[in-house]
Structure formats: C-alpha cells, structure tokens
Write a protein that holds these residues in place. Structure first.
Motif, short mmCIF file in Angstrom:
data_model
loop_
_atom_site.label_atom_id
_atom_site.label_comp_id
_atom_site.label_asym_id
_atom_site.label_seq_id
_atom_site.Cartn_x
_atom_site.Cartn_y
_atom_site.Cartn_z
N ASN B 141 0.82 -1.21 0.00
CA ASN B 141 0.00 0.00 0.00
C ASN B 141 0.86 1.26 0.00
O ASN B 141 0.52 2.25 -0.66
CB ASN B 141 -0.95 -0.01 1.20
CG ASN B 141 -2.29 -0.64 0.84
OD1 ASN B 141 -2.83 -0.36 -0.23
ND2 ASN B 141 -2.79 -1.50 1.71
N LEU B 144 1.93 1.68 -3.58
CA LEU B 144 0.83 2.11 -4.44
C LEU B 144 0.49 3.57 -4.20
O LEU B 144 0.26 4.34 -5.13
CB LEU B 144 -0.40 1.24 -4.18
CG LEU B 144 -0.35 -0.20 -4.69
CD1 LEU B 144 -1.61 -0.95 -4.32
CD2 LEU B 144 -0.15 -0.22 -6.20
N MET B 145 0.46 3.97 -2.92
CA MET B 145 0.09 5.34 -2.61
C MET B 145 1.20 6.30 -3.00
O MET B 145 0.96 7.40 -3.48
CB MET B 145 -0.27 5.47 -1.12
CG MET B 145 -1.67 4.92 -0.84
SD MET B 145 -1.95 4.47 0.88
CE MET B 145 -2.12 6.06 1.63
N ALA B 147 3.15 5.93 -5.50
CA ALA B 147 3.11 6.07 -6.95
C ALA B 147 1.84 6.78 -7.40
O ALA B 147 1.63 6.99 -8.59
CB ALA B 147 3.20 4.69 -7.60
N GLY B 148 1.00 7.13 -6.45
CA GLY B 148 -0.22 7.85 -6.79
C GLY B 148 -1.28 6.97 -7.44
O GLY B 148 -2.21 7.46 -8.07
N LEU B 149 -1.14 5.67 -7.31
CA LEU B 149 -2.10 4.76 -7.94
C LEU B 149 -3.39 4.66 -7.14
O LEU B 149 -4.43 4.29 -7.66
CB LEU B 149 -1.48 3.38 -8.12
CG LEU B 149 -0.39 3.29 -9.18
CD1 LEU B 149 0.29 1.94 -9.18
CD2 LEU B 149 -0.97 3.59 -10.57
N THR B 150 -3.30 4.93 -5.86
CA THR B 150 -4.50 4.92 -5.04
C THR B 150 -4.37 5.98 -3.95
O THR B 150 -3.27 6.23 -3.45
CB THR B 150 -4.75 3.52 -4.41
OG1 THR B 150 -5.76 3.66 -3.43
CG2 THR B 150 -3.50 2.97 -3.77
#
Lengths: 345, 567
Positions: B141, B144-145, B147-150
């Motif tokens: 997580n 992901l965060m 990388a700005g994916l979520t």
C-alpha cells in the motif's frame, strides 16, 4: 539456605538406596511462558525438594483426555486457562485438589477452583496507541471509551472469540459489574451485548485469532485501540512500541495448574502445587512475565515498579470483573455460535 | 479383487501380451490398503462414529448442525474458498509451467526454486510476512500510494482477498509441478502441426495444450482443493470473520470445547460433501475419457518452436514473471525481518541484529528439532514413495468399474481433518508405546503423505504409453526389467513430485506432531507452534531463513554441477 542444606542432605541420604530420585513431569505451552515458569518455580522447587522435574510441551485438552482414557498419562502437572480447566473437569480429566492437599485460603476468591491451583492472573483490557492518543490529550480509560468513536476515532481490533468481548460490551453499555453474567444469561441480555458489538463492527479492522496480533496491529498503526492481554501489551511496551494500557476496567482471567487423573507421580505433583501456591513463591513469576500473583499476600514481595504493570493489585481488582469460567462452560457453545453468526453477517 | 484377476485386468484393456507376466494388482493395492485400514480407517472411524450417538444411535449432533445456520454457511464458505483457490492456482500455474518447460536448464532450475521456496517456510512465517506486506500501511500500500495509484490504502488482508492470496501462494506449487511434468511430456510436433495448419496461440492452447496437460492439472487441482478444505491457520490470520473455515471449527470442538461428537458430525458432513463433489466432478468432466487421450510421446519434447515465441508465448512470459514475483515476495521480506532486533516484527526493522540467529544456534532445542524433523521426513518419503507408487501401479491395472472407488479411498486421508486422524491415532498407538517415539509420528505422516505420491504417480502413469510396456514385454523382458528400464524413467518426474509433496507434508505438519510426539521427539513445526497463541518468537523466522538458505545453496550447487557435466 537451610532448606537447601536439608534438601541436599536428604538427597545424599536417599541417593544410594535406589534410583528412586523422585521425579515428575510438567507440561505447559512452551515459549516465554514456560521459560518464566522454569526460572521462577521449577528450578528453585527442584533445588529445594530434590524432585527432578521433566518438562514437556503442548498439554492440549484433547491430548489430556486421550491420555486419561487410554490410561497412558505421562504428565503430572499441566497448565490451562479457565476454559480448558472447566471443560476438563466436566469430563472428569483432573484430580480434585482438596484443602488438605493444597491450602488455597489466601488465594483471591475469583481465582479459586476445586480442580486447579491458580498460578497467575492475566487480564483482558484496552491497549491503545499513544501516537493516536498522546498523553497530552484525552486517552481512553474504560470500555465505554472503546465504543466511543466520536471521542476516540480510528480502527479497533477485537478477539474473534466471544469470551471477554460480550462482557466488555455490556460494561460499556452501562451494565453494572455484578449484573453482567445475570444479564448475559437472558436472551435479551445476550442480544444487547451482540447489538452493542454490531455497532462497532465497521470500526473493527482485525478480529484477532492470536494474542500477538493486537500488539502487532497497534505497533504498525493498523488500529488505534485493541482489546487484548496485558502481558502481550507489556511486551510491546518493553520493545518500545507506542502502546499504553487503560487499567480502569479489566476482565482478569486465571491460569491454572492441574493434576491429570492417573498421573504417575501424584505426591510430587502435590508438592509442586503447594510450592507455587505459597505467596512468596507465587510472587516470583511476576519477575519474568507481566502476570499478577493469585494472592494479595504475594503483593508485598513485588517491587513497586513491576506492580504498575500487573493486573492483580488491590486497587485494580476493585474494578475487575473476573471471567466466570463456570458460566462459560455452561453457555460457551451457544454464545460462540451467536457471536460467529453476528460476525458473518 | 482375487489374485487371479490382475492379469485380465491389466491396464483395463484387452492385453494378452501381459498375461502371466504382468504386475499383479493385489501387490500394488495391498500394502497401502493395509496401512489405510489399520492406521487410518480404524482410528478415524472410531472417532467419527461418535457423531451418531455415544450410547445408542442418535442424530442429535446433525440436528443441532442443521438448526444453527452458522454451520451450513461455514461449510459453504469453506467449499467456496477451496474452489476459488483451486481455480486461481490452476490459472496462475499455466504460464509458469509453460515457461519452465520451454526455457534453458538454468532458468528452469531458478524457476523451480521459486516454486518450491514457499513450501520451505513455515505457515506462521509466511502469513506474518504477507500481513506485513499487505496491511493498510504495509509495503504494497505504501508503494501504491507513493506512486499515486490509489489515494487511500486498499484492504488486501483481513478479508476474502487476504485468504485467497495466502492460500493460493502456498498451494500453487501443488499444481505447478504436475503441470510442468505434463508440459514436458507434450510433443513438439503436435504443436508444430497445429501451427502449420494455421492455429493461433489461443486455438493451440485450447485444442492441444489444455487436453494434453489435463492429467497433470487434474492431479494438482485435486490436491489443492482437498488441501484447501483443511486450512485454518491462514484464514484465521489473514481473513476476516466472514472467512471462518470448517476445519477451524472442527479443531476447536476437538481441542477447546472437547465436544468430540459434534466435531465428528462436522467432519462427517465435510467428508460426505467433499467426496460427493469429487464423484460429481469425475462424472461431469468424464476424467477418464479426457485423460486417456494423452500419452504416446516419443518425439522431441515440447519447446519453443523454430519460429520463436508467439505473442501468446511472450504474454505467458510476462505473466510468469509476475507470478514468480508473487511467489517470492513474502520470502524476500522475511530476510530483513529476521535481522530485526525487536520481537515485534516490522519491515523494515528499526534496528538490526543477529539475535534470533544466535538464539537458533545457542539453544540446542532448535537444532535438535530440525534434525528430528529431517529424520522423520526422510523416513516418511522413503515409505510413502514405495507405498504410493505401488498403489498407483495397482490402480492403473484395475478394471475401470472399481477403479474410481479405490482411487477415492486412497485419497481420503487428504480430506479427513488431520486432527481427527491425530486423536484417533493416539488412542490406537498409546497402548503400543509408539506415542512419543519417532515412529508414531512417522506412521501418521505416512498416512497423510502417501496419497500425494499416489496422485502424482497415477497422473504420470496415465500419460505413460502402454505400448512401450507391451513392446518391452513382447521382446522378452521380465516385468521387473521392463519396469526398471522403461516405465520407471518415464514416471520418474511424477515420483519426484510425489516425494517432494510427501517431504513437505511431513516437514510442515503440526497437528500429528502435537499429539504423537513429546519434548524428546518434537519436530520443528511443533516447536515453532509452541506459545504461538501468545507470541511469535522471531527465532522461527530465523529458522525459516536458514532453511531457505540451505535449500538455495543445495539446489544452486546442484545446478552448477549439472551445468559442468553438460559443458
């Protein structure tokens, strides 16, 4: 020292006679808990009495039952929580321990049992993240605060079994301590407890299955508040995790030592139980794990700094609702079904 | 089955050449059959019969189960999760097995290592690593965060996805190995012929690869499904309350509630449901027919065609890369975790130390338990390979009429909850004095492990060309010579896969060891499990890392030696 000399002399006198060096087998759960028992009790007991104590691990109640029924009991003393003790008692797996075998008059009344000697007291209470609720601001203090999402926002973790959770829910809902089990015994009361837990469900990130989980979840920030065991929280605090405990309300449980029926060395087992029940000996376990003694007489022997981390101080016992193991032995199956159903909704 | 029957029953086909010289069916079936009767049927039935009343016949336990909806829903959840995990494991295994079969020996060795490593870590270590990777502020997580994916963390664990990830991860190797063996048995010319006739990758997969790899997949899928039904540690730790599985309820009724009649009733229903599903599955998919289509490979083994990889092939390589990363992810983070100094595991650790390794080597109990586990596993592999191979040979020579039934009986130990077997065996073995000795636990493990060998060898025999056997016998070879020179080399990969599975079954078992060993005979998993309700001793992570390291070194050395030989 005098005792030691006596014991040593006794050993010397006995030794040549036979290889009847007395011995017994003790079985517990391994890990840090059994390490503590070894240092606090087994080693000094062996020295004092000359009785050699063999250790084993994994005293699963099912295995005790199998041993008793096949008459192949190899354990003389086993350990269990209240649930294991009561279910074993119902199936006739343990020897009755009479007052002339082991005197337990001084033991805290909530911790006495006819078939087991209370070894230590541990507690289920609130542990919270001091990052989320630092000492400067308001900190949760009791079970009502655990349910107060507005005042203490953030995710929680609760056990995936109903023991202690339904009690905490009723206490949070304003039921007085003395009324908790009476209330739970009614259909409406059980429903009240489950409904209270239901309201918190969206805030529960983890329903924990092992005692290490709530500490891990608090440490990683996955949750901000946990209902868990004081010994585990304490271990987390000592490993510098940002955790504190709320001692205002707690549900203590008792650890027991029992003698399985048909134990080969019953006399030695009784001697060992007498040894751990003595207040000055009983207090010693607290040096090694954050479990409290089972007698208020033992408190005097414990340093003040350690007392702060223990559940069975006179002060804390006033707000303690002892887990009623008889009640759970009678109602456990039904309540567990209802609890699991509520969780699965 | 009488002693006269086998010759006629040979291979279930008219087969005059084999008369009098064939492998007698009874010789194959009797040893494992006897073991099953004494060490499985007797102890398990003596416990299961409690479900029907302890004094006098009664269905009260089943009535309770029917009256409380929780049990039905947990049973359905269990079968559902097992089905999903099986499907995922099969889908994820195809690209990986394809790539393993089509790359050079060194890359293949590396992939094999990837597939086997999850097996070598204890379940406790694996689930802990997954939770640290996947939790709200876990490694994945955070990435992901970052990388700005979520925007907000994705809930990977403490729900269905957590259970699926954890279970697929550890069960996948059971499909990959037999599937890889099936791919190795594919003939290149078949694929080339299809391609030259204009078949695209999809058609080749559907019409050629799928049917020809079916025996391997079916064997693997069966193992995964039945294994999945018995899981409870992973669902308990990585799932939410919605994913409670039946094995957990059976175990807690045996061990915590001491309500053996009810546990027996739950286990009986589980057993009936699983066997029914197996039988329906066999009927519906007509497995025998599907499988008999295979066999007959003498040509060049399946590999990349002269035209290089197709688009499908490249896609498979990409997919295999991702799946390889999935397999290795928790193991990679276990190493830094084992170097942390806090008993509460974190990634990355706040400070580093070797304390858990010191712990492993300074307390003799860890080394002793590891040695004991290896001893027991070696015994179990030896015995179960012999029993399982004989049983597979016997079954493959039976009349089809009885074959399905015997086959189902031989895999029953995989379906019955292990705790039922463990308790039953205690009652059986206690009077013999074998409880607490290394032989008690070995016998228990043999019962659990032999079905794996049986399934994989049976799959290998299904793709074995009977004509080769007939030819050898026709040329005057004795059956034993034929077996040694013709059949054994052909089914060796199946036996090897079975041996690995048998090893893991023994090396990973906690429950049998819990009941049949004592402190002098305890195994490594039992030692790891001690005190786990309260704490996770990070020494078990160090232990896992050491085992992984040893595996990597041994297999790595093996690869190097193999390379030198070829060059």
């Amino acid at each position: 020292m005098k005792k030691l000399i006596v014991a040593a002399t006794a050993m010397v006198l006995l030794a040549p006679g036979i290889a009847s060096a007395k011995e017994m087998t003790f079985a517990s759960w391994g890990g840090a808990y059994q390490d503590a028992i070894r240092k606090a009790w087994i080693q000094p007991f062996s020295k004092e009495s000359g009785i050699k104590v063999e250790e084993d691990t994994g005293p699963e109640t099912a295995k005790i039952k199998a041993m008793v029924e096949t008459k192949s009991v190899t354990w003389d003393v086993v350990t269990a929580g209240g649930g294991g003790l009561m279910r074993g008692v119902r199936q006739g797996l343990f020897e009755k321990i009479t007052p002339d075998m082991v005197n337990t008059d001084h033991v805290i009344p909530g911790a006495r049992n006819d078939y087991g000697v209370a070894s230590e007291i541990f507690s289920t209470l609130i542990g919270f993240s001091t990052k989320a609720f630092p000492a400067a601001g308001p900190q949760p203090r009791n079970f009502a605060d655990f349910w107060d999402i507005a005042k203490f926002p953030g995710k929680r973790t609760l056990p995936d079994k109903p023991e202690t959770v339904v009690e905490a829910a009723l206490l949070a809902d304003g039921v007085p301590m003395a009324e908790v089990y009476k209330t739970l015994s009614t259909e409406a009361g059980l429903k009240r407890a489950l409904d209270k837990i239901r309201t918190l469900k969206p805030q529960v990130a983890v329903w924990w299955a092992s005692g290490a989980q709530p500490v891990q979840a608090l440490g990683s920030g996955e949750v901000v508040m946990a209902l868990g065991w004081n010994g585990r929280f304490q271990a987390g605090i000592e490993s510098k995790l940002p955790i504190a405990m709320a001692w205002e309300q707690q549900i203590p449980q008792v650890g027991f030592f029992m003698i399985p029926k048909g134990a080969p060395n019953k006399a030695e087992a009784v001697a060992f139980l007498n040894y751990i029940a003595k207040p000055e000996n009983n207090a010693r376990l607290s040096e090694f794990v954050a479990y409290g003694p089972t007698s208020e007489k033992a408190l005097a022997a414990i340093p003040a700094a350690r007392m702060e981390n223990l559940p069975s101080t006179s002060e804390r016992l006033k707000n303690a609702l002892f887990l009623d193991i008889e009640w759970w032995a009678d109602n456990g199956a039904k309540v567990t079904e209802a609890y699991t159903a509520m969780l699965k909704e | 089955m009488t002693a006269q029957a086998p010759a006629a029953a040979l291979a279930g086909r008219s087969n005059p050449a084999g008369v009098g010289r064939g492998f007698p069916v009874w010789l194959g079936l009797a040893p494992f059959g006897l073991v099953l009767l004494v060490l499985f049927a007797v102890p398990v039935l003596s416990l299961l019969k409690l479900a029907f009343g302890e004094s006098g016949f009664s269905l009260a336990q089943f009535e309770r189960m029917a009256a409380v909806p929780v049990y039905r829903s947990v049973l359905l959840t269990t079968l559902g999760i097992a089905g999903l995990v099986t499907a995922l494991a099969v889908i994820a295994s195809y690209p990986l097995a394809y790539v393993m079969a089509t790359v050079g020996p060194r890359a293949r060795g590396l992939l094999m290592l990837l597939v086997l490593l999850p097996f070598w870590t204890s379940a406790l270590v694996r689930t802990t690593a997954w939770i640290i990777l996947l939790q709200g502020n876990g490694v994945v997580n955070t990435m992901l965060m970052g990388a700005g994916l979520t925007a907000s963390p994705i809930a990977f664990v403490y729900n269905l996805s957590g259970v699926l990830i954890g279970m697929t991860h550890v069960l996948m190797p059971f499909v990959v190995l037999p599937l890889y063996a099936a791919f190795r048995n594919l003939e290149l010319s078949t694929v080339q012929a299809a391609e030259s006739l204009g078949a695209g990758p999809l058609t080749v997969f559907r019409r050629i690869i799928l049917p020809l790899t079916a025996p391997g997949v079916v064997a693997g899928a069966m193992i995964v499904f039945m294994n999945a039904i018995g899981f409870y540690l992973t669902p308990a730790l990585m799932g939410g309350p919605g994913q409670a599985m039946i094995a957990q309820m059976i175990a807690s009724n045996i061990n915590t509630e001491l309500n053996w009649p009810f546990a027996a009733a739950l286990a009986t229903v589980l057993l009936v449901a699983t066997v029914t599903m197996l039988v329906l599955f066999q009927r519906f998919f007509g497995l025998e027919r599907l499988i008999d289509g295979g066999g007959g490979k003498v040509g060049q083994p399946f590999t990349v065609t002269s035209r290089g990889r197709s688009t499908g092939g490249w896609l498979a390589i990409v997919a295999a890369g991702l799946i390889g990363a999935f397999l290795i992810a928790p193991i990679v983070i276990v190493f830094p975790m084992s170097l942390g100094s806090s008993p509460f595991l974190a990634f990355p650790p706040e400070s580093y130390s070797l304390v858990w390794y010191e712990n492993f080597f300074s307390t003799s109990k860890w080394v002793t338990a590891l040695t004991r586990s290896l001893q027991i596993a070696a015994l179990v592999v030896t015995i179960s390979v012999v029993l399982g191979t004989l049983a597979a040979l016997g079954v493959s020579r039976m009349r089809p009429r009885w074959r399905n039934m015997v086959e189902t009986i031989f895999i029953l130990p995989m379906i019955v909850p292990v705790i039922i077997l463990a308790v039953g065996l205690y009652y059986l073995l206690a009077p013999t004095g074998l409880v607490g000795s290394i032989w008690g636990v070995t016998l228990g493990h043999v019962v659990l492990a032999t079905p794996y060998v049986f399934i994989t060898v049976r799959a290998a025999l299904k793709s074995f060309d009977d004509n080769l056997e007939l030819a050898a016998l026709g040329l005057g070879a004795s059956w034993a010579t034929m077996f040694r020179r013709v059949m054994l080399p052909a089914i060796a990969p199946g036996i090897a896969a079975g041996a690995i599975f048998a090893f893991i079954t023994s090396f990973d078992d906690v429950i049998i060891a819990l009941f049949l060993t004592n402190i002098r005979s305890r195994t490594l998993p039992k030692l790891m499990y001690e005190g786990v309700a309260h704490e996770i001793d990070p020494t078990i992570i160090a232990a896992s890392c050491l085992i992984i390291l040893v595996t990597v070194v041994v297999l790595g050395a093996n690869l190097l030696v193999a390379k030198r030989k070829t060059s």
